[in-house]
Design an enzyme around this catalytic site. Sequence first.
Site, PDB file in Angstrom:
ATOM      1  N   ASP A 152      66.192 152.211  73.555  1.00  0.00           N
ATOM      2  CA  ASP A 152      64.888 152.450  72.939  1.00  0.00           C
ATOM      3  C   ASP A 152      65.147 153.142  71.602  1.00  0.00           C
ATOM      4  O   ASP A 152      65.442 154.339  71.552  1.00  0.00           O
ATOM      5  CB  ASP A 152      64.038 153.339  73.861  1.00  0.00           C
ATOM      6  CG  ASP A 152      62.661 153.581  73.270  1.00  0.00           C
ATOM      7  OD1 ASP A 152      62.407 153.166  72.123  1.00  0.00           O
ATOM      8  OD2 ASP A 152      61.837 154.196  73.966  1.00  0.00           O
ATOM      9  N   GLY A 211      67.026 144.344  69.623  1.00  0.00           N
ATOM     10  CA  GLY A 211      66.074 143.237  69.509  1.00  0.00           C
ATOM     11  C   GLY A 211      66.665 141.928  69.994  1.00  0.00           C
ATOM     12  O   GLY A 211      66.294 140.844  69.540  1.00  0.00           O
ATOM     13  N   TYR A 271      54.420 146.360  57.748  1.00  0.00           N
ATOM     14  CA  TYR A 271      55.729 145.773  58.017  1.00  0.00           C
ATOM     15  C   TYR A 271      56.565 145.745  56.728  1.00  0.00           C
ATOM     16  O   TYR A 271      57.750 146.106  56.722  1.00  0.00           O
ATOM     17  CB  TYR A 271      55.505 144.352  58.555  1.00  0.00           C
ATOM     18  CG  TYR A 271      56.729 143.542  58.845  1.00  0.00           C
ATOM     19  CD1 TYR A 271      57.566 143.849  59.911  1.00  0.00           C
ATOM     20  CD2 TYR A 271      57.044 142.433  58.065  1.00  0.00           C
ATOM     21  CE1 TYR A 271      58.678 143.077  60.186  1.00  0.00           C
ATOM     22  CE2 TYR A 271      58.147 141.651  58.344  1.00  0.00           C
ATOM     23  CZ  TYR A 271      58.965 141.977  59.401  1.00  0.00           C
ATOM     24  OH  TYR A 271      60.061 141.191  59.676  1.00  0.00           O
ATOM     25  N   GLY A 302      64.547 138.837  71.008  1.00  0.00           N
ATOM     26  CA  GLY A 302      63.599 138.282  70.048  1.00  0.00           C
ATOM     27  C   GLY A 302      63.998 136.936  69.472  1.00  0.00           C
ATOM     28  O   GLY A 302      65.013 136.340  69.856  1.00  0.00           O
ATOM     29  N   LYS A 312      60.034 147.596  55.584  1.00  0.00           N
ATOM     30  CA  LYS A 312      61.204 146.845  55.108  1.00  0.00           C
ATOM     31  C   LYS A 312      61.754 147.457  53.830  1.00  0.00           C
ATOM     32  O   LYS A 312      62.975 147.550  53.642  1.00  0.00           O
ATOM     33  CB  LYS A 312      60.853 145.368  54.892  1.00  0.00           C
ATOM     34  CG  LYS A 312      60.688 144.583  56.199  1.00  0.00           C
ATOM     35  CD  LYS A 312      61.940 144.619  57.039  1.00  0.00           C
ATOM     36  CE  LYS A 312      61.873 143.764  58.282  1.00  0.00           C
ATOM     37  NZ  LYS A 312      63.010 144.003  59.194  1.00  0.00           N
TER      38      LYS A 312
END
Length: 318
Positions: free
Chosen positions: A53, A8, A143, A11, A147
């Site tokens: 990926d 990531g 989400y 980001g 988590k």
Amino acid sequence: MKRILVTGAAGQLGSELVPALRGRYGNENVVAAWRSSPLTGEVADTGPATQVDVTEPGSVDRAIRDYGIDSLYHLGSLLSVAAEANRSLSHLVNINGLLNVLEAASGAGLERVVIPSSIAAFGLDTPHDNTPNETLQRPTSLYGIAKVFGELMGNYFFERTGLDVRGVRLPGVVSWKVEPGGGTTDYAVDAFYGAIREGRYTCYLRPGTYLPMMYVPDAIKALIEIAEADIANLKRHADYNVNSMSFEPEELAAAIRRRVPGFAMDYDIDPLRQYIADSWPNSLDDTVARQEWGWRPDYGLADMVDDMYENLSRKLAQ
Ligand code: SER
């Protein structure tokens, strides 16, 4: 921690964590991993980068092997609103991807894995004010469910395989280098763009919606400090509350008005984002992080607004 892989890396957090880690561990020793579009700018120019990926078993293993990785920050994920918009992709990335990372890390015998959790790991039934570290969670967003999966899998991998998994529950992060995308807390960043460009912003959350928020230097500090903390002091693994400030849209608007007089905030409520925000805490109790590894934030609302305003104004003027 000598050779670190960051997923990531393009980001909102990765673009700031990678340079911070390179400054600490050496440019060549921090490998920035991207998935869909190749990295650009500072992160691409200052050290190694590779495509990973996380949804493909084997992709993380290859990067670990090719770059001699011993530690990993797993930041690649779909934020809350993006996850609701594509349930199967969010499952693939946020749940399967996380499992692939943990399996690869454990199989390769990595020294440490850091996985950020979030305020999204709490739910409607959680006490909303000064939410304790240990409490009822039961999130209602995809989400948030992912988590909690990450927090529990962190414990599981530690107990069952000895992999040292660590993490903090981050508030909404305010930053200026790379815009967040697909999150519920993004309004706090968007408001600055609106203020600087047009002197106005239409907020999708209702006035009075308090959320825990953090300026990005504190979020990066929390991620680095939890990774470097002496394990002898840690009684938990991937679920430390970290708090710095809490505000609602009107308070943010008032603070921005000190820098942009006349800044106008009006409202057009998005039911999905309001529903998600209403299920999250107003503020977090981070006593455990303070006691076990010395957590202390540097920024409150006024300092954050000043720094954000100056940096974003400079960026937008270029
Ligand atoms: N910033 C995230 C979101 O809004 C919360 O962790 O989805």
